[in-house]
Design a protein around this motif. Sequence first.
Motif, PDB file in Angstrom:
ATOM      1  N   GLN A 324       0.849  -1.187   0.000  1.00 18.06           N
ATOM      2  CA  GLN A 324       0.000   0.000   0.000  1.00 18.06           C
ATOM      3  C   GLN A 324       0.889   1.243   0.000  1.00 18.06           C
ATOM      4  OE1 GLN A 324      -2.432   0.513   3.482  1.00 18.06           O
ATOM      5  NE2 GLN A 324      -4.093   1.460   2.329  1.00 18.06           N
ATOM      6  N   HIS A 329      -2.181   6.236   1.338  1.00 12.70           N
ATOM      7  CA  HIS A 329      -2.792   5.768   2.587  1.00 12.70           C
ATOM      8  C   HIS A 329      -2.998   6.932   3.553  1.00 12.70           C
ATOM      9  CE1 HIS A 329      -3.305   3.627   6.376  1.00 12.70           C
ATOM     10  NE2 HIS A 329      -2.186   4.173   6.825  1.00 12.70           N
ATOM     11  N   SER A 417      -8.412   2.098   6.822  1.00 13.59           N
ATOM     12  CA  SER A 417      -7.718   2.225   5.532  1.00 13.59           C
ATOM     13  C   SER A 417      -6.829   1.029   5.258  1.00 13.59           C
ATOM     14  CB  SER A 417      -6.877   3.506   5.528  1.00 13.59           C
ATOM     15  OG  SER A 417      -6.082   3.573   4.373  1.00 13.59           O
ATOM     16  N   ALA A 418      -6.156   0.531   6.299  1.00 18.37           N
ATOM     17  CA  ALA A 418      -5.236  -0.587   6.098  1.00 18.37           C
ATOM     18  C   ALA A 418      -5.954  -1.917   5.931  1.00 18.37           C
ATOM     19  CB  ALA A 418      -4.263  -0.671   7.274  1.00 18.37           C
ATOM     20  N   ALA A 423      -6.677  -3.071  -0.027  1.00 19.62           N
ATOM     21  CA  ALA A 423      -5.727  -2.026   0.342  1.00 19.62           C
ATOM     22  C   ALA A 423      -4.297  -2.532   0.343  1.00 19.62           C
ATOM     23  CB  ALA A 423      -6.069  -1.462   1.720  1.00 19.62           C
TER      24      ALA A 423
END
Length: 510
Positions: A324, A329, A417-418, A423
């Motif tokens: 990512q 990110h 987000s992770a 992702a």
Amino acid sequence: MTIIWSLIGSIIGIVISALIFIPIVSRKVRKKLEEELKLAKQDAESIKKRALEEAEHLKKKAIIEGREELHKQRDEMERELRREREELKQWEERISRREDNLDRKEENLEKLRVELEKERNEIEKLRQEAENKLYQLAELSPEEAREIVFKRVEERYEYDIAQRYKQIKEQYEEDAAKHAKWVVVTTIQRYAADYTSEITVSTVSLPSDEMKGRIIGREGRNIRAFEKLTGADLIIDDTPEVVVISCFNPLRRAIAKLTLEKLVEDGRIHPARIEEMYEKAKREIYAEIKEAGQEALMKVGIPSMHPELVKLLGRLKYRTSYGQNVLQHSIEVAQIAALMAAELGLNVEKIKRGALLHDIGKAVDHEIEGSHAIIGGEIVKRYGEKSDVVNMIQYHHGETEALTPEAVLVAAADAVSAARPGARRESLDMYIKRLENLENIAKGFANIEKAYAIQAGREIRVIVEPEKVDDVMAEKLAGDIAKRIEEEMEYPGVIKVTVIRERRSVAYAS
């Protein structure tokens, strides 16, 4: 030497002319002229001797210097040859050890397979004997015994079975409702964001294969200078019109790639030119880094920030974490955190700064020892960011106490987000290991002939022995395998288990 001889000839000519054309000269003058002629001859001989000695000295000096240079080059070539021979010998020994290990492992596996097959046959034989004895004692065939058992169970537990069926149905309906809600939430959470993650190598196209020789240079001086300057390995193989740049650091790899592209376009490749193009490429990349940092501020909606923080933020463009891109990110975390802060009535502008800078420590964590969260907090504090922003950065992995609700939201946005689907990507080794584990779980059941993980690990196909597994058992086997996969493995998404039972009957008409 020619000048000396000309001078001597002139002197002699003058003297001879004097002797021939002036016969009336007195004896004293003649004697004086003879002495001068003698002295001139002696001077000429002395000059000639010194010239010969000087020429001989220069000749010997040139021979000695040539021999020293030749000896020096020969020593250097011998050292290089010895080093290459030692490296080759080490590689040969390493390969030989690996081959020996593989041979031993193969022998052990074959022995283990034979033993397992033998034990399986013995167990099957014992099971068959026990089953036959049981049928003999009961004086019933297998079909009759099965029919009696099923009938008694059905008569005795008919109500319980119906009740259990109702419970299972209700449970599945409840689970289906939960799953549907989760799908909707995940769909809302996911938005269109493209991630491009470079691998550890970059390729540069060449106009012709002749350029490879120019890149290498005489005795490899160009490629050595390039690798020393850029810190990246240049791989030149048989692939036509392509060279590969290998480096784990994406920033150094980008500078090396741009340097090589400029050299190929210019055509003049030598150490001084390589250094010139490297400096030029580095300036351009750092200008791109600054521009990327400013663009990130614009996307998030932050009006200003310290110039050094902007540069560090731009460096995250060339940093990845589990595939990512860290800059993308960070932008995504800032956007998610800002949306949550707006819903909760918190300070949106403050949380944007903390969320965008939460991974700033990753820009320098390879240079400074410590956690990137703690490092990032110290960096932004040095450049004048407020204590609330520092706390958001240092808390997002739980290494300090949260002092504000905004810090908790930054940590939550980072996790969202992770963890969202797509992702991050697994490394190749983990991916292969997961496929192997998937196949090994399936093969761990009895009467399995083969098992294949397909569709990038999203499906496992199991081929059973048709004479030992009927259709009903195949259905149960699929459920058992799926259950064990759920218990023993961690994986993204859903894995489909397909049990294949195939029986072929072959006859020949002659």
